[in-house]
Design an enzyme around this catalytic site. Structure first.
Site, mmCIF file in Angstrom:
data_model
loop_
_atom_site.group_PDB
_atom_site.id
_atom_site.type_symbol
_atom_site.label_atom_id
_atom_site.label_comp_id
_atom_site.label_asym_id
_atom_site.label_seq_id
_atom_site.Cartn_x
_atom_site.Cartn_y
_atom_site.Cartn_z
ATOM 1 N N GLU A 363 43.309 -17.777 4.841
ATOM 2 C CA GLU A 363 42.922 -16.557 4.086
ATOM 3 C C GLU A 363 43.231 -16.687 2.590
ATOM 4 O O GLU A 363 43.633 -15.727 1.931
ATOM 5 C CB GLU A 363 43.507 -15.299 4.719
ATOM 6 C CG GLU A 363 42.953 -15.114 6.131
ATOM 7 C CD GLU A 363 42.846 -13.702 6.628
ATOM 8 O OE1 GLU A 363 42.842 -12.766 5.822
ATOM 9 O OE2 GLU A 363 42.739 -13.545 7.861
HETATM 10 N N1 CAA Z 1 35.796 -8.386 -4.839
HETATM 11 C C1 CAA Z 1 34.483 -8.298 -5.190
HETATM 12 N N2 CAA Z 1 33.802 -9.305 -5.748
HETATM 13 C C2 CAA Z 1 34.487 -10.435 -5.994
HETATM 14 C C3 CAA Z 1 35.850 -10.588 -5.681
HETATM 15 C C4 CAA Z 1 36.497 -9.497 -5.109
HETATM 16 N N3 CAA Z 1 37.784 -9.555 -4.769
HETATM 17 N N4 CAA Z 1 36.242 -11.820 -6.040
HETATM 18 C C5 CAA Z 1 35.171 -12.441 -6.573
HETATM 19 N N5 CAA Z 1 34.105 -11.581 -6.544
HETATM 20 C C6 CAA Z 1 32.757 -11.818 -7.022
HETATM 21 C C7 CAA Z 1 32.741 -12.074 -8.539
HETATM 22 O O1 CAA Z 1 32.662 -10.847 -9.260
HETATM 23 C C8 CAA Z 1 31.489 -12.922 -8.696
HETATM 24 O O2 CAA Z 1 30.343 -12.107 -8.649
HETATM 25 P P1 CAA Z 1 29.414 -11.873 -9.980
HETATM 26 O O3 CAA Z 1 29.095 -13.249 -10.507
HETATM 27 O O4 CAA Z 1 28.239 -11.136 -9.450
HETATM 28 O O5 CAA Z 1 30.254 -11.085 -10.899
HETATM 29 C C9 CAA Z 1 31.461 -13.719 -7.395
HETATM 30 O O6 CAA Z 1 32.250 -13.005 -6.453
HETATM 31 C C10 CAA Z 1 32.008 -15.113 -7.558
HETATM 32 O O7 CAA Z 1 33.323 -14.971 -8.065
HETATM 33 P P2 CAA Z 1 34.043 -16.130 -8.877
HETATM 34 O O8 CAA Z 1 33.170 -16.568 -10.007
HETATM 35 O O9 CAA Z 1 35.413 -15.628 -9.195
HETATM 36 O O10 CAA Z 1 34.051 -17.277 -7.779
HETATM 37 P P3 CAA Z 1 34.879 -18.619 -7.691
HETATM 38 O O11 CAA Z 1 33.970 -19.680 -7.216
HETATM 39 O O12 CAA Z 1 35.629 -18.861 -8.959
HETATM 40 O O13 CAA Z 1 35.906 -18.314 -6.461
HETATM 41 C C11 CAA Z 1 37.857 -17.520 -5.393
HETATM 42 C C12 CAA Z 1 36.770 -17.258 -6.430
HETATM 43 C C13 CAA Z 1 38.827 -16.345 -5.551
HETATM 44 C C14 CAA Z 1 38.596 -18.806 -5.646
HETATM 45 C C15 CAA Z 1 37.233 -17.499 -3.972
HETATM 46 O O14 CAA Z 1 36.371 -18.597 -3.786
HETATM 47 C C16 CAA Z 1 38.253 -17.485 -2.861
HETATM 48 O O15 CAA Z 1 38.840 -16.448 -2.563
HETATM 49 N N6 CAA Z 1 38.492 -18.653 -2.183
HETATM 50 C C17 CAA Z 1 39.344 -18.710 -0.990
HETATM 51 C C18 CAA Z 1 38.553 -18.367 0.232
HETATM 52 C C19 CAA Z 1 39.413 -17.932 1.368
HETATM 53 O O16 CAA Z 1 40.284 -17.086 1.237
HETATM 54 N N7 CAA Z 1 39.127 -18.458 2.538
HETATM 55 C C20 CAA Z 1 39.806 -18.061 3.722
HETATM 56 C C21 CAA Z 1 38.951 -18.287 4.907
HETATM 57 S S1 CAA Z 1 38.960 -16.978 6.058
HETATM 58 C C22 CAA Z 1 40.252 -17.281 7.101
HETATM 59 O O17 CAA Z 1 41.124 -18.050 6.857
HETATM 60 C C23 CAA Z 1 40.208 -16.406 8.279
HETATM 61 C C24 CAA Z 1 40.973 -16.837 9.438
HETATM 62 O O18 CAA Z 1 40.412 -17.197 10.447
HETATM 63 C C25 CAA Z 1 42.458 -16.675 9.451
#
Ligand code: CAA
Length: 382
Positions: A363
């Site tokens: 996550e």
């Molecule tokens: N809420 C709403 N929108 C969001 C957001 C949020 N919290 N975070 C990012 N966005 C939007 C941004 O506004 C952007 O949209 P626009 O271009 O339209 O404005 C878009 O999403 C892309 O955002 P970024 O440019 O910030 O994207 P990035 O490539 O730099 O990545 C990141 C951001 C935070 C690193 C993201 O990729 C991330 O959270 N990565 C980790 C993923 C993760 O948590 N995976 C877990 C897997 S699920 C799991 O583990 C479940 C299980 O089984 C236990």
């Protein structure tokens, strides 16, 4: 500022504690050793209302608040964090995602059975090449008129074998980047889905983790959540709440290990006295207690922000990063307090230490949480 829990929150905490300390404890070592999915416990916990505890009663959920969820997650995870992650994924990622962003038909069809705990769900975002870098989706959901045609592979899927429905994140229009990603509700038994073998993990061994392959899987258009291209935002918004669940799971791992360390330190004697009287051990316990308390406040603050309708993305990232890293430190120290006994399974702390490692990874790794927090600092959002 009111630090007092309500009667209802205390009751939910007690119910979770009772079940964990009376039932989960009995066979947790065997489940870990043999990687047995806790099907009977999940059925019992569904009957007690924990699988859909956050869902509004009008969709057959428990209507409990996020603070109660933190309290319950801590109690379950003190004993069996595999149960913790199954409950967390179902509540925070699947039920919350559907309740918040699904339409009425989707809630009627898919949310209600999930909230009743008759079925569990899974959240399919990660891929072999898209873990932290979640926008790099290779799984495609091609628009074919009245349906999407899905191809690709998802990795590390909690509840991957047992769950249906799946909430699947996939790329529809590559030219649009993350704005061309969709979130689809998929029947796990649909033609073209094949589930890989159970992952033989270091910890959280009885949670059901698999890869899932999609080959020309037909998903009806009406199963898309939100507007076309909403899928990435859906995943990010949903994970904000998921991270409160995993932070609380890490909190439980730490407080469970700490309680065992205190008990052991009061019983075990060296050099003529209980080891808790040796400053080397007493100071370890003191550091553990303080760090656990700080983490608990971060978890409860994030939950309170969510319950009161305020932005909670940064608070949940802080809670997850601090608590997961703290859980790794505290569980490792709990093994150290136990000495040689800490290294064998009967004393439980080695399992808690192995389990804690995963809270720093899934996550969103601890490093990803720091990206979320540092971007908020840069944008003057905190
Ligand atoms: N809420 C709403 N929108 C969001 C957001 C949020 N919290 N975070 C990012 N966005 C939007 C941004 O506004 C952007 O949209 P626009 O271009 O339209 O404005 C878009 O999403 C892309 O955002 P970024 O440019 O910030 O994207 P990035 O490539 O730099 O990545 C990141 C951001 C935070 C690193 C993201 O990729 C991330 O959270 N990565 C980790 C993923 C993760 O948590 N995976 C877990 C897997 S699920 C799991 O583990 C479940 C299980 O089984 C236990």
């Amino acid at each position: 500022m009111d630090f007092q829990l309500t009667e209802e929150q205390l009751m939910i905490q007690q119910a979770a504690r009772d079940y964990a300390q009376r039932e989960l404890i009995k066979d947790v070592i065997e489940r870990d050793e043999k990687a047995i999915y806790p099907a009977d416990h999940i059925r019992n916990l569904a009957e007690l209302g924990f699988l859909g505890m956050l869902v509004d009663p009008k969709y057959d959920g428990g209507g409990m608040d996020t603070i109660s969820y933190v309290l319950a997650m801590e109690e379950f995870s003190k004993v069996d964090s595999s149960i913790g992650v199954i409950i967390s994924v179902n509540n925070s990622l699947v039920c919350y995602g559907l309740e918040q962003y699904g339409n009425e038909q989707q809630k009627e069809t898919f949310l209600k059975p999930l909230a009743r705990g008759e079925v569990t769900g899974a959240f399919l975002l990660s891929e072999p090449g898209a873990g932290s870098d979640a926008t790099s989706q290779q799984t495609t959901a091609i628009d074919n008129g009245d349906h999407y045609l899905v191809n690709g592979v998802k990795n590390w899927i909690t509840n991957g074998h047992t769950a249906s429905p799946y909430l699947l994140i996939a790329q529809t229009d590559r030219a649009k980047g993350h704005r061309g990603i969709n979130a689809l509700i998929v029947d796990r038994h649909a033609k073209g889905i094949s589930v890989g073998p159970h992952e033989n993990k270091m910890g959280m061994r009885s949670s059901d983790t698999h890869s899932v392959q999609f080959t020309d899987v037909v998903v009806p258009k009406e199963n898309r959540i939100g507007d076309d291209g909403f899928g990435f935002k859906f995943a990010m918004k949903t994970l904000e709440g998921g991270r409160i669940g995993i932070a609380s799971q890490a909190l439980g791992l730490a407080s469970g290990a700490y309680e065992l360390a205190v008990k052991y330190a009061k019983e075990r004697k060296t050099f003529g006295q209980e080891i808790i009287k040796h400053q080397a051990i007493a100071f370890k316990l003191s550091d553990m207690a303080t760090q656990i308390e700080a983490a608990r406040f971060l978890c409860l603050k994030a939950a309170w922000l969510k319950d009161t309708g305020q932005p909670y993305g940064v608070a949940s990232a802080m809670a997850k990063q601090y608590t997961a890293d703290m859980a790794m430190r505290v569980t490792t120290e709990a093994v150290q307090v136990h000495g040689g006994y800490g290294y064998v399974k009967e004393y439980h702390v080695e399992r808690l230490m192995r389990d804690a490692k995963l809270t720093q990874i899934y996550e969103g790794t601890s490093e990803i949480q720091k990206i979320v927090i540092s971007r908020a600092i840069e944008n003057d959002d905190i």
